[in-house]
Design a protein around this motif. Structure first.
Motif, short mmCIF file in Angstrom:
data_model
loop_
_atom_site.label_atom_id
_atom_site.label_comp_id
_atom_site.label_asym_id
_atom_site.label_seq_id
_atom_site.Cartn_x
_atom_site.Cartn_y
_atom_site.Cartn_z
N MET A 223 51.94 63.87 20.83
CA MET A 223 52.24 64.44 19.51
C MET A 223 52.00 65.95 19.47
N ASP A 224 51.34 66.48 20.49
CA ASP A 224 50.84 67.85 20.45
C ASP A 224 50.00 68.07 19.18
N HIS A 225 49.16 67.08 18.92
CA HIS A 225 48.27 67.16 17.76
C HIS A 225 46.94 66.54 18.16
N HIS A 226 45.88 67.32 18.11
CA HIS A 226 44.65 66.93 18.79
C HIS A 226 43.47 66.73 17.85
N PRO A 227 42.69 65.68 18.12
CA PRO A 227 41.54 65.39 17.26
C PRO A 227 40.34 66.27 17.56
N LEU B 240 40.18 64.88 11.64
CA LEU B 240 41.56 65.35 11.83
C LEU B 240 41.92 66.40 10.79
N SER B 241 42.49 67.48 11.28
CA SER B 241 42.97 68.55 10.43
C SER B 241 44.02 69.32 11.24
N THR B 242 44.98 69.87 10.56
CA THR B 242 46.01 70.66 11.26
C THR B 242 45.58 72.11 11.22
N HIS B 243 45.10 72.61 12.33
CA HIS B 243 44.51 73.95 12.36
C HIS B 243 45.54 75.02 11.99
N ASP B 244 46.77 74.83 12.49
CA ASP B 244 47.83 75.80 12.21
C ASP B 244 48.13 75.91 10.71
N ALA B 245 47.90 74.80 9.98
CA ALA B 245 48.22 74.77 8.54
C ALA B 245 46.97 74.95 7.68
C1 H2B Z 1 50.43 75.47 20.52
C2 H2B Z 1 50.14 74.07 20.04
O1 H2B Z 1 51.33 73.40 19.75
C3 H2B Z 1 49.28 74.09 18.81
O2 H2B Z 1 48.12 74.87 19.04
C4 H2B Z 1 48.90 72.71 18.33
C5 H2B Z 1 48.07 71.94 19.33
N1 H2B Z 1 47.28 70.89 18.71
C6 H2B Z 1 46.90 70.95 17.43
N2 H2B Z 1 46.06 70.07 16.92
C7 H2B Z 1 45.63 70.14 15.67
N3 H2B Z 1 44.78 69.22 15.21
N4 H2B Z 1 46.04 71.12 14.88
C8 H2B Z 1 46.90 72.07 15.28
O3 H2B Z 1 47.25 72.95 14.51
C9 H2B Z 1 47.38 71.99 16.62
N5 H2B Z 1 48.24 72.86 17.07
#
Ligand code: H2B
Length: 100
Positions: free
Chosen positions: A55-59, A72-77
């Motif tokens: 998913m390219d989304h990491h815990p 879980l949180s979306t760091h980019d957002a």
């Molecule tokens: C470059 C890469 O796609 C981003 O850094 C992804 C990776 N995994 C991530 N994981 C989470 N939890 N939040 C993110 O914003 C996020 N961004």
């Protein structure tokens, strides 16, 4: 990029994912999984890691023996998005497959 969910949308989504709750003091959701032993806990983490990477989304998570605390949180957002909800659902499904 995924958008932060509104308070209402987040509440509604959480209603459908057993045992996930809002983390106090930040825009994130969390759950503490307790397994039978370390082997089951680490097996869960291994399976969840493969899904997360896909998913390219990491815990954010912490393991102590048979317990895995997940946030879980979306760091980019800067908060909870649909991606967190999707990963939370996947983690619940994976934990169900883990005998424990
Ligand atoms: C470059 C890469 O796609 C981003 O850094 C992804 C990776 N995994 C991530 N994981 C989470 N939890 N939040 C993110 O914003 C996020 N961004």
């Amino acid at each position: 990029m995924a958008e932060r969910l509104t308070t209402e949308a987040r509440k509604q989504a959480l209603g459908g994912i057993p045992d996930w709750t809002e983390v106090s003091g930040r825009d994130a959701i969390g759950k503490t999984f307790v397994f039978k032993d370390f082997n089951e806990a680490f097996g869960f983490m291994t399976r969840a890691a493969l899904v997360a990477e896909k998913m390219d989304h990491h815990p954010e998570w912490r393991n102590v023996y048979k317990t895995v605390e997940v946030v879980l949180s979306t760091h980019d957002a800067g908060g909870v998005t649909a991606l967190d909800i999707e990963l939370a659902r996947a983690m619940n499904a994976i934990a169900k497959l883990t005998p424990g």
